[in-house]
Design a protein around this motif. Structure first.
Motif, PDB file in Angstrom:
ATOM      1  N   ASP A 104      -8.705   1.040  11.825  1.00  0.00           N
ATOM      2  CA  ASP A 104      -9.396   2.276  11.753  1.00  0.00           C
ATOM      3  C   ASP A 104     -10.119   2.251  13.318  1.00  0.00           C
ATOM      4  O   ASP A 104     -10.372   3.511  13.577  1.00  0.00           O
ATOM      5  CB  ASP A 104     -10.294   2.043  10.579  1.00  0.00           C
ATOM      6  CG  ASP A 104      -9.511   2.630   9.200  1.00  0.00           C
ATOM      7  OD1 ASP A 104      -8.565   2.192   9.163  1.00  0.00           O
ATOM      8  OD2 ASP A 104     -10.308   2.442   8.163  1.00  0.00           O
ATOM      9  N   LYS A 107      -7.861   3.819  15.557  1.00  0.00           N
ATOM     10  CA  LYS A 107      -7.558   5.275  15.186  1.00  0.00           C
ATOM     11  C   LYS A 107      -8.552   6.169  15.777  1.00  0.00           C
ATOM     12  O   LYS A 107      -8.333   7.393  16.158  1.00  0.00           O
ATOM     13  CB  LYS A 107      -7.273   5.546  13.616  1.00  0.00           C
ATOM     14  CG  LYS A 107      -6.127   4.941  13.245  1.00  0.00           C
ATOM     15  CD  LYS A 107      -6.039   5.016  11.552  1.00  0.00           C
ATOM     16  CE  LYS A 107      -4.781   4.359  10.981  1.00  0.00           C
ATOM     17  NZ  LYS A 107      -4.794   4.527   9.441  1.00  0.00           N
ATOM     18  N   SER A 146      -3.798   0.402   6.262  1.00  0.00           N
ATOM     19  CA  SER A 146      -4.147   1.364   7.322  1.00  0.00           C
ATOM     20  C   SER A 146      -3.151   1.368   8.580  1.00  0.00           C
ATOM     21  O   SER A 146      -2.962   2.438   9.123  1.00  0.00           O
ATOM     22  CB  SER A 146      -5.414   1.042   7.975  1.00  0.00           C
ATOM     23  OG  SER A 146      -5.935   1.722   8.921  1.00  0.00           O
ATOM     24  N   THR A 149      -1.286   4.608   7.170  1.00  0.00           N
ATOM     25  CA  THR A 149      -1.981   5.726   6.456  1.00  0.00           C
ATOM     26  C   THR A 149      -2.558   6.907   7.684  1.00  0.00           C
ATOM     27  O   THR A 149      -3.006   6.559   8.551  1.00  0.00           O
ATOM     28  CB  THR A 149      -3.221   5.224   5.607  1.00  0.00           C
ATOM     29  OG1 THR A 149      -4.099   4.659   6.350  1.00  0.00           O
ATOM     30  CG2 THR A 149      -2.630   4.174   4.566  1.00  0.00           C
ATOM     31  N   VAL A 151      -5.644   8.006   7.196  1.00  0.00           N
ATOM     32  CA  VAL A 151      -7.047   7.944   7.125  1.00  0.00           C
ATOM     33  C   VAL A 151      -7.716   6.738   8.057  1.00  0.00           C
ATOM     34  O   VAL A 151      -7.020   5.657   8.103  1.00  0.00           O
ATOM     35  CB  VAL A 151      -7.476   7.891   5.648  1.00  0.00           C
ATOM     36  CG1 VAL A 151      -6.897   6.765   4.799  1.00  0.00           C
ATOM     37  CG2 VAL A 151      -8.982   8.060   5.479  1.00  0.00           C
ATOM     38  N   ALA A 152      -9.027   6.950   8.391  1.00  0.00           N
ATOM     39  CA  ALA A 152      -9.758   6.084   8.848  1.00  0.00           C
ATOM     40  C   ALA A 152     -11.233   6.146   8.316  1.00  0.00           C
ATOM     41  O   ALA A 152     -11.741   7.268   8.176  1.00  0.00           O
ATOM     42  CB  ALA A 152      -9.987   6.075  10.577  1.00  0.00           C
ATOM     43  N   VAL A 153     -11.673   4.923   8.066  1.00  0.00           N
ATOM     44  CA  VAL A 153     -12.962   5.013   7.495  1.00  0.00           C
ATOM     45  C   VAL A 153     -14.037   4.289   8.188  1.00  0.00           C
ATOM     46  O   VAL A 153     -13.708   3.182   8.851  1.00  0.00           O
ATOM     47  CB  VAL A 153     -12.776   4.239   5.935  1.00  0.00           C
ATOM     48  CG1 VAL A 153     -14.057   4.293   5.138  1.00  0.00           C
ATOM     49  CG2 VAL A 153     -11.536   4.649   5.181  1.00  0.00           C
ATOM     50  N   LEU A 181       0.553 -13.437  10.812  1.00  0.00           N
ATOM     51  CA  LEU A 181      -0.655 -13.201  11.205  1.00  0.00           C
ATOM     52  C   LEU A 181      -1.821 -13.246  10.220  1.00  0.00           C
ATOM     53  O   LEU A 181      -3.097 -13.380  10.481  1.00  0.00           O
ATOM     54  CB  LEU A 181      -0.798 -11.750  11.934  1.00  0.00           C
ATOM     55  CG  LEU A 181      -0.205 -11.682  13.339  1.00  0.00           C
ATOM     56  CD1 LEU A 181      -0.300 -10.104  13.841  1.00  0.00           C
ATOM     57  CD2 LEU A 181      -0.453 -12.582  14.244  1.00  0.00           C
ATOM     58  N   THR A 182      -1.212 -13.371   8.990  1.00  0.00           N
ATOM     59  CA  THR A 182      -2.290 -13.375   7.724  1.00  0.00           C
ATOM     60  C   THR A 182      -2.262 -14.892   7.243  1.00  0.00           C
ATOM     61  O   THR A 182      -3.230 -14.827   6.515  1.00  0.00           O
ATOM     62  CB  THR A 182      -1.751 -12.534   6.685  1.00  0.00           C
ATOM     63  OG1 THR A 182      -0.668 -13.105   6.017  1.00  0.00           O
ATOM     64  CG2 THR A 182      -1.713 -11.160   7.015  1.00  0.00           C
ATOM     65  N   LEU A 192      -9.780 -10.332  -1.911  1.00  0.00           N
ATOM     66  CA  LEU A 192     -10.416  -8.832  -1.840  1.00  0.00           C
ATOM     67  C   LEU A 192      -9.363  -8.112  -0.798  1.00  0.00           C
ATOM     68  O   LEU A 192      -9.235  -6.704  -1.359  1.00  0.00           O
ATOM     69  CB  LEU A 192     -11.871  -8.837  -1.211  1.00  0.00           C
ATOM     70  CG  LEU A 192     -11.936  -9.123   0.376  1.00  0.00           C
ATOM     71  CD1 LEU A 192     -11.998  -7.514   1.042  1.00  0.00           C
ATOM     72  CD2 LEU A 192     -13.382  -9.603   0.617  1.00  0.00           C
ATOM     73  N   ASP A 196      -7.619  -4.939  -3.091  1.00  0.00           N
ATOM     74  CA  ASP A 196      -7.808  -3.661  -2.487  1.00  0.00           C
ATOM     75  C   ASP A 196      -6.210  -2.789  -2.420  1.00  0.00           C
ATOM     76  O   ASP A 196      -5.879  -1.622  -2.755  1.00  0.00           O
ATOM     77  CB  ASP A 196      -8.255  -3.656  -1.023  1.00  0.00           C
ATOM     78  CG  ASP A 196      -8.535  -2.299  -0.261  1.00  0.00           C
ATOM     79  OD1 ASP A 196      -8.522  -1.348  -1.130  1.00  0.00           O
ATOM     80  OD2 ASP A 196      -8.804  -2.124   0.771  1.00  0.00           O
ATOM     81  N   HIS A 294     -15.314  -2.871   0.712  1.00  0.00           N
ATOM     82  CA  HIS A 294     -14.608  -2.126   0.007  1.00  0.00           C
ATOM     83  C   HIS A 294     -13.594  -2.836  -1.223  1.00  0.00           C
ATOM     84  O   HIS A 294     -13.428  -2.313  -2.393  1.00  0.00           O
ATOM     85  CB  HIS A 294     -13.802  -1.571   1.003  1.00  0.00           C
ATOM     86  CG  HIS A 294     -12.947  -0.360   0.372  1.00  0.00           C
ATOM     87  ND1 HIS A 294     -13.034   0.805   0.159  1.00  0.00           N
ATOM     88  CD2 HIS A 294     -11.557  -0.431   0.343  1.00  0.00           C
ATOM     89  CE1 HIS A 294     -11.963   1.271  -0.200  1.00  0.00           C
ATOM     90  NE2 HIS A 294     -11.191   0.594  -0.143  1.00  0.00           N
TER      91      HIS A 294
END
Ligand SMILES: NC(=O)c1ccc[n+]([C@@H]2O[C@H](COP(=O)([O-])OP(=O)(O)OC[C@H]3O[C@@H](n4cnc5c(N)ncnc54)[C@H](O)[C@@H]3O)[C@@H](O)[C@H]2O)c1
Length: 403
Positions: A104, A107, A146, A149, A151-153, A181-182, A192, A196, A294
């Motif tokens: 985000d 972005k 993200s 998507t 959107v950026a929050v 990478l995870t 979490l 999400d 979140h």
């Protein structure tokens, strides 16, 4: 069933998926620009992974600068700092490398560098006036979606609330999804962020289906449940139900990591057009009060929202139940079983069961209900109509643990 055959997918111009795809970064970036600004955080700035990627950029003739000050949940002052520090470098491509906060960040930095002014001008939907610098998004969590998507929050420091900027111009140009990478995500973060993604997929699949309108895709960022988002959402739900516990319980399980990144990507493709609903609307004030992540908040709320919505909109939940292999004969029993299994999954991975467990006080419930109602876009996207009284009921159930 949708009441029409409308479908919409919006996505990056390329999605590269698979173990080792990070090694394509240099080539991919060189096709897009020559001066890359990399938005990441402190954790990655000291990792050999970043060093490898920087060498790859250099080999491919791309100059770069690294901003490693991204903070979780993305406080707005960090975005301004990044823009101020790197405007003079004049980047022509922005790379987001990290969790949802770093993506985000990339972005919003691209937006700020392209159109200037305070980000406040762009809060809400469709306020971004035109294309922004191309973004290459490289997620290191399997959760937010993200990387695909619109959107950026960010956390607006002045308002003490999370705010969103939504525009198809914010969809990254390229998503580079490398599940390897995870593998460093600890169990709590895996849980979490995966929860999400599950919430994104379930809320997208159960969102309102808007009446047929040829201009819907042109007048709204989030258009509700539709033929194409449904496919992405169900694919995501199946993958996440099966693989999230495995990824949490054994972070080295490559298959589970891969399926979780696949699931979160699919969930992003679903909710990036269909939108999310009540669990997200209620999480915003809950997050502001409790400063909890979140993903924890939306997932803690999810079973209560499912129960509330299924009371009037059973069919979408039945379809989810069938998709994950619940064969119970009656639709009501199938949905009961779905909610039970969702609860069990979330308990197993350590998601709080109630708003009280998240740190909410009973005296704060009415305020939470009132604030949730202000997220009109999310409230209107919920399949069951939500008035203040409904939100008060829902938050009370979620506080006391009444499913
Ligand atoms: N734009 C969207 O579509 C969208 C959707 C949902 C949520 N969000 C936003 O995304 C943010 C949350 O993103 P997130 O859940 O990915 O977490 P995050 O980006 O906030 O990161 C949380 C922590 O995890 C660490 N981390 C990230 N990857 C790691 C790895 N591979 N190994 C070890 N540690 C790692 C980070 O360094 C950080 O300390 C919130 O701000 C939320 O509002 C955005």
């Amino acid at each position: 069933m949708n009441n029409n055959n409308f479908g919409l997918t919006r996505s990056p111009s390329a999605i590269l998926f698979g173990d080792g795809q990070r090694h394509a970064l240099g080539r991919v970036t060189a096709h897009v620009g020559q001066r890359a600004l990399i938005c990441t955080d402190e954790r990655l700035s000291i990792s050999p992974l970043l060093e490898e990627m920087l060498q790859d950029l250099t080999r491919n003739g791309v100059a770069y600068r690294v901003f490693d000050g991204t903070q979780p949940e993305l406080p707005s002052d960090g975005i301004e700092t990044c823009v101020q520090e790197h405007r003079a470098f004049n980047p022509d491509v922005v790379i987001g490398l990290g969790g949802g906060s770093c993506l985000d960040m990339a972005k919003l930095v691209a937006l700020s560098l392209s159109h200037g002014g305070s980000l406040e001008h762009y809060y809400g939907e469709l306020k971004v006036p035109g294309p922004v610098l191309p973004v290459i998004a490289i997620p290191t969590t399997a959760g937010t979606g993200s990387e695909v998507t619109p959107v950026a929050v960010m956390a607006d420091k002045k308002r003490d609330l999370k705010v969103g900027i939504s525009s198809p111009y914010l969809i990254p140009h390229i998503a580079l999804c490398d599940p390897e990478l995870t593998v460093t995500c600890p169990p709590g973060l895996t849980a979490l962020s995966g929860a999400d993604a599950l919430t994104h997929a379930i809320e997208a699949f159960t969102a309102v289906a808007n009446p047929a309108d040829p201009l819907l895709s042109q007048s709204r960022v989030f258009v509700g449940k539709n033929l194409l988002s449904d496919q992405h959402a169900l694919t995501a739900i199946k993958a996440i139900f099966e693989y999230l516990p495995r990824a949490v319980e054994n972070g080295a399980d490559r298959e589970a990591r891969s399926q979780m990144m696949f699931g979160s990507l699919q969930a992003g493709l679903a909710f990036g057009v269909a939108g999310t609903a009540a669990a997200h609307a209620i999480q915003y004030p809950v997050g502001a009060l409790t400063h909890t992540a979140h993903g924890l908040g939306v997932a803690a709320l999810l079973p209560y929202v499912m129960r509330f919505n299924a009371e009037t909109h059973l069919h979408a939940y039945v379809a989810i139940a069938r998709a994950i292999g619940i064969t119970t004969a009656s639709p009501e029993q199938a949905v009961d079983e779905l909610i039970h299994q969702t609860r069990q999954l979330l308990n197993r991975i350590g998601i709080p069961r109630t708003l009280a467990d998240l740190g909410v006080q009973k005296s704060q419930l009415d305020w939470i209900a009132e604030q949730s109602l202000l997220s009109a876009r999310l409230i209107n996207n919920n399949p069951r109509r939500l008035e203040l009284g409904d939100l008060q009921l829902l938050t009370r159930r979620a506080f006391h643990g009444h499913l």
